[in-house]
Design an enzyme around this catalytic site. Structure first.
Site, PDB file in Angstrom:
ATOM      1  N   ALA A  49       0.757  -1.030   0.078  1.00  0.00           N
ATOM      2  CA  ALA A  49      -0.186   0.223   0.146  1.00  0.00           C
ATOM      3  C   ALA A  49       1.060   1.146   0.005  1.00  0.00           C
ATOM      4  O   ALA A  49       0.026   2.240  -0.016  1.00  0.00           O
ATOM      5  CB  ALA A  49      -1.079  -0.240   1.261  1.00  0.00           C
ATOM      6  N   PHE A  53       0.918   1.690  -7.314  1.00  0.00           N
ATOM      7  CA  PHE A  53      -0.128   1.173  -7.603  1.00  0.00           C
ATOM      8  C   PHE A  53      -0.763   1.096  -6.902  1.00  0.00           C
ATOM      9  O   PHE A  53      -2.176   1.256  -6.856  1.00  0.00           O
ATOM     10  CB  PHE A  53      -0.736  -0.368  -8.532  1.00  0.00           C
ATOM     11  CG  PHE A  53       0.023   0.589  -9.930  1.00  0.00           C
ATOM     12  CD1 PHE A  53      -1.252   1.113 -10.859  1.00  0.00           C
ATOM     13  CD2 PHE A  53       1.359   0.011 -10.269  1.00  0.00           C
ATOM     14  CE1 PHE A  53      -1.028   1.770 -12.262  1.00  0.00           C
ATOM     15  CE2 PHE A  53       1.523   0.380 -12.169  1.00  0.00           C
ATOM     16  CZ  PHE A  53       0.720   1.263 -13.146  1.00  0.00           C
ATOM     17  N   PHE A  75       5.956  -3.071   3.442  1.00  0.00           N
ATOM     18  CA  PHE A  75       7.219  -3.271   3.520  1.00  0.00           C
ATOM     19  C   PHE A  75       8.142  -1.889   3.533  1.00  0.00           C
ATOM     20  O   PHE A  75       8.706  -1.481   2.855  1.00  0.00           O
ATOM     21  CB  PHE A  75       8.533  -4.514   3.210  1.00  0.00           C
ATOM     22  CG  PHE A  75       9.418  -5.780   3.885  1.00  0.00           C
ATOM     23  CD1 PHE A  75       8.784  -5.165   5.380  1.00  0.00           C
ATOM     24  CD2 PHE A  75      10.179  -5.647   3.065  1.00  0.00           C
ATOM     25  CE1 PHE A  75       9.578  -5.943   6.230  1.00  0.00           C
ATOM     26  CE2 PHE A  75      10.841  -6.795   3.966  1.00  0.00           C
ATOM     27  CZ  PHE A  75      10.691  -7.037   5.227  1.00  0.00           C
ATOM     28  N   ASP A 112       6.941  -8.461   6.530  1.00  0.00           N
ATOM     29  CA  ASP A 112       6.631  -8.492   5.197  1.00  0.00           C
ATOM     30  C   ASP A 112       5.523  -9.097   5.124  1.00  0.00           C
ATOM     31  O   ASP A 112       5.182 -10.179   5.896  1.00  0.00           O
ATOM     32  CB  ASP A 112       8.010  -9.654   5.683  1.00  0.00           C
ATOM     33  CG  ASP A 112       8.385 -10.631   4.529  1.00  0.00           C
ATOM     34  OD1 ASP A 112       7.618 -10.595   3.878  1.00  0.00           O
ATOM     35  OD2 ASP A 112       9.436 -11.579   5.317  1.00  0.00           O
ATOM     36  N   LEU A 141       1.441  -5.631  -4.133  1.00  0.00           N
ATOM     37  CA  LEU A 141       3.627  -6.358  -4.077  1.00  0.00           C
ATOM     38  C   LEU A 141       3.539  -6.569  -4.883  1.00  0.00           C
ATOM     39  O   LEU A 141       3.821  -6.866  -6.073  1.00  0.00           O
ATOM     40  CB  LEU A 141       3.273  -7.429  -3.506  1.00  0.00           C
ATOM     41  CG  LEU A 141       3.070  -8.156  -1.514  1.00  0.00           C
ATOM     42  CD1 LEU A 141       3.221  -9.313  -1.800  1.00  0.00           C
ATOM     43  CD2 LEU A 141       3.023  -6.926  -0.534  1.00  0.00           C
ATOM     44  N   ALA A 142       5.706  -5.880  -4.752  1.00  0.00           N
ATOM     45  CA  ALA A 142       6.534  -5.854  -6.032  1.00  0.00           C
ATOM     46  C   ALA A 142       7.403  -6.417  -5.126  1.00  0.00           C
ATOM     47  O   ALA A 142       8.178  -5.056  -3.971  1.00  0.00           O
ATOM     48  CB  ALA A 142       6.687  -4.454  -6.834  1.00  0.00           C
ATOM     49  N   TYR A 237      10.103  -9.054 -20.856  1.00  0.00           N
ATOM     50  CA  TYR A 237       9.225  -8.346 -20.267  1.00  0.00           C
ATOM     51  C   TYR A 237       8.435  -9.843 -20.363  1.00  0.00           C
ATOM     52  O   TYR A 237       8.293 -11.160 -20.040  1.00  0.00           O
ATOM     53  CB  TYR A 237       8.089  -7.234 -20.695  1.00  0.00           C
ATOM     54  CG  TYR A 237       7.591  -7.465 -19.199  1.00  0.00           C
ATOM     55  CD1 TYR A 237       7.880  -6.660 -18.089  1.00  0.00           C
ATOM     56  CD2 TYR A 237       6.385  -8.298 -18.838  1.00  0.00           C
ATOM     57  CE1 TYR A 237       7.190  -6.673 -16.393  1.00  0.00           C
ATOM     58  CE2 TYR A 237       5.578  -7.932 -17.673  1.00  0.00           C
ATOM     59  CZ  TYR A 237       6.319  -7.104 -16.536  1.00  0.00           C
ATOM     60  OH  TYR A 237       5.539  -7.324 -15.844  1.00  0.00           O
ATOM     61  N   VAL A 276       6.979   4.572 -14.402  1.00  0.00           N
ATOM     62  CA  VAL A 276       8.565   4.359 -13.789  1.00  0.00           C
ATOM     63  C   VAL A 276       7.758   4.530 -11.956  1.00  0.00           C
ATOM     64  O   VAL A 276       6.772   5.255 -11.153  1.00  0.00           O
ATOM     65  CB  VAL A 276       9.070   6.105 -13.366  1.00  0.00           C
ATOM     66  CG1 VAL A 276      10.150   5.748 -12.943  1.00  0.00           C
ATOM     67  CG2 VAL A 276       9.211   6.673 -14.504  1.00  0.00           C
TER      68      VAL A 276
END
Ligand code: NAI
Length: 398
Positions: A49, A53, A75, A112, A141-142, A237, A276
Site C-alpha cells: 500500500a 499502484f 515493507f 513482511d 506487492l512488488a 517482459y 516509473v
C-alpha cells in the site's frame, strides 16, 4: 538537517518526508476533482500500500468517491541511525493523517507480507476495524524475494529473458548514463523462482488465509496488477521470467474467482500501463521503451500516472458488476498504451534513440522527474532548503 537526494544506479537512498507529504496531498486533490467512484467498496485491504499502484489505489478508494476505510500492508523503514527512512514510510504516515482528518479509518501494518505474523496482524485489524470482514483485497506487492513457506529458504526472482539473451539499454539515474547491457537467458531454476516470487501463488495464499479466518464479506472482490506490454518489449517482459510470472498470476485470478464465487465475489487481474515506480526501474533494458512511451503518450495527451490509472479503474471499469474484460478475462488499463498510434510512435522513437540523443527523443526528463518525485524530490511548492529536525521525523507514526 537538509535532506538531499541520494541515488545509486536506479535506487534512491534518501527520501524527502515533506515532498512525500506534498505528493500524497496532490494525489488526494486529483482524485477529489476527478470522475467519482460510485458504489465502491468500503473496507479495503491493500497488500503493497505504500507506493506505486497500491498507494494510488488506496488514495483513489479513500478520497475519490468510495470513502473507503483501508488497511495497508507494506515493507518500509522509518528514520533511524541508518538514515531518514523510505518514501513509503512517509507515504503511509501522511496518507493516514489525511484519511483521519476526513474521518476515515487508515491502518498501516508494516511488516513482511509473506510472514505469518503479518497475516495474523491483518486478521486482527480486520476484526477490530472492519467488523471482521473485508470487501476488496488489492494485491500490489512488488518484490525480488519470497521465503518458501515449506523450507524457509528464499526464492529470488531474476528479471531475464527466456530462451535467448536480450541486449538493450538501462539508464542510470544517478549520472544519466545510458548503459548497453546484455541480459542472459534465465535458467529453469530462475524461471521457477521468479514465478514463485511474482506469480499468483502468494496472492492465492493470502485469499485462502482470509477465507479460513472468515474475514471475507459477501460480494468480496480481489484484484492484482499485471503487465503485458507490446512487441517493443516482449523479449524482456512478456516472453521473459516476469511475463511468465504474470501468466501464473492470471491463472490464479481464475481459481480465486471460483473460490470467491462462494461469497458472490470475484477476482480479476488488471493489466496496467508501464510506469516509473520503485519496482519498474529495476527491469533491465526497459528504460528506452518507457521513455519513448512517455514521450508518445504525452504528445497524444493520454499519458497517465498511477493515480490517474487507479481512479479511472475504480470509477469506470471496476465499478460494474461485470467489469469489461478481454478474451482472457483480464481488465485492461493498458488500452491507451497499446493504441496503434502510440505504439507506432514508440517504435519510431526507439529506432532512432541512442546514448547521444535519448534525452531529446525520449521523455527522459519526465521519467527522471517521476522517479525523483516517488522519493519526495522535485515537487513544486516544497522547500528543499528547510532544516528538518530528526526528532520530529521520529515522532511521525505510520
Ligand atoms: P512498488 O515498488 O511501487 O510497490 C510495491 C509495494 O509492495 C510497496 O508498498 C512495498 O512496500 C510492498 N512490498 C514489497 N515487498 C513487501 C513485503 N515483503 N511485505 C510487504 N510489503 C512489501 O511497485 P509497483 O510498480 O506499484 O508494483 C505493484 C504491482 O503492479 C506489481 O505486481 C507490478 O508487477 C504491477 N505492475 C507494475 C507496472 C509498472 O510499470 N510499475 C505496470 C503494470 C503492473
Amino acid at each position: 538537517m537538509v535532506i538531499e537526494p541520494i541515488i545509486k544506479g536506479v535506487v534512491a537512498r534518501s527520501a524527502h518526508p515533506y515532498g512525500c507529504q506534498a505528493l500524497v496531498q496532490q494525489h488526494i486533490q486529483f482524485v477529489k476533482n476527478a470522475e467519482q467512484i460510485k458504489n465502491g467498496p468500503k473496507r479495503v485491504l491493500i497488500l503493497g500500500a505504500s507506493s506505486g499502484f497500491g498507494l494510488a489505489a488506496r488514495i483513489a478508494l479513500a478520497f475519490g468517491g468510495s470513502e473507503a476505510d483501508t488497511i495497508g500492508v507494506s515493507f518500509e523503514r522509518g528514520p533511524s541511525e541508518k538514515g531518514v527512512g523510505t518514501a513509503g514510510w512517509y507515504n503511509n504516515v501522511f496518507f493516514k493523517q489525511e484519511a483521519e482528518k476526513e474521518g476515515r479509518i487508515a491502518v498501516n501494518i508494516i511488516g513482511d507480507a509473506f510472514a505469518q505474523e503479518t497475516r495474523d496482524q491483518v486478521i486482527e485489524a480486520i476484526e477490530t476495524y472492519f467488523e471482521g470482514e473485508v470487501d476488496l483485497i488489492i494485491y500490489s506487492l512488488a518484490t525480488g524475494i519470497r521465503p518458501n513457506p515449506n523450507t524457509g529458504e528464499n526464492w529470488v526472482s531474476s528479471i531475464k529473458p527466456i530462451g535467448n539473451s536480450v541486449t538493450g539499454a538501462t539508464v542510470l539515474l544517478d549520472n544519466d548514463l545510458w548503459v548497453e547491457t546484455t541480459v542472459e537467458a534465465a535458467t529453469d531454476d530462475e524461471i521457477e523462482s521468479t514465478i514463485k516470487v511474482m506469480g499468483g501463488s502468494d496472492w492465492e495464499s493470502w485469499v485462502d488465509t482470509l477465507i479460513n479466518s472468515e474475514s471475507i464479506a459477501q460480494g468480496c472482490q480481489t484484484i492484482a496488477f499485471s503487465y503485458i506490454g507490446s512487441e517493443a518489449n516482449y523479449p524482456i517482459y512478456r516472453d521473459g521470467t516476469l511475463g511468465w510470472a504474470k501468466v501464473d498470476l492470471h491463472q490464479a485470478s481464475h481459481s480465486l474467482n471460483l473460490k470467491l464465487a462462494n461469497f458472490n465475489g470475484s477476482a480479476y487481474a488488471t493489466v496496467c500501463k508501464a510506469l516509473v515506480t520503485k519496482a519498474s526501474v529495476y527491469i533491465p533494458a526497459f528504460t528506452p521503451y518507457i521513455i519513448a512511451l512517455y514521450q508518445a503518450m504525452k504528445e497524444e495527451g493520454n499519458h497517465e500516472g498511477c493515480i490517474e490509472q487507479m481512479q479511472r479503474l475504480f470509477s469506470s471499469k471496476f465499478n460494474q458488476a461485470q467489469p469489461p474484460v478481454d478474451a482472457e478475462r483480464l481488465i485492461r488499463m493498458d488500452e491507451w498504451e497499446l493504441k496503434p498510434s502510440v505504439q507506432e510512435r514508440v517504435y519510431e522513437i526507439m529506432q532512432n534513440m541512442n546514448q547521444e540523443n535519448f534525452k531529446q527523443l525520449g521523455d527522459y526528463q519526465g521519467y527522471k522527474q517521476a522517479f525523483m518525485q516517488l522519493n519526495g524530490f522535485d515537487i513544486e511548492g516544497v522547500d528543499y532548503q528547510q532544516d528538518i529536525d530528526f526528532e520530529t521525523l521520529t515522532s511521525l507514526k505510520p
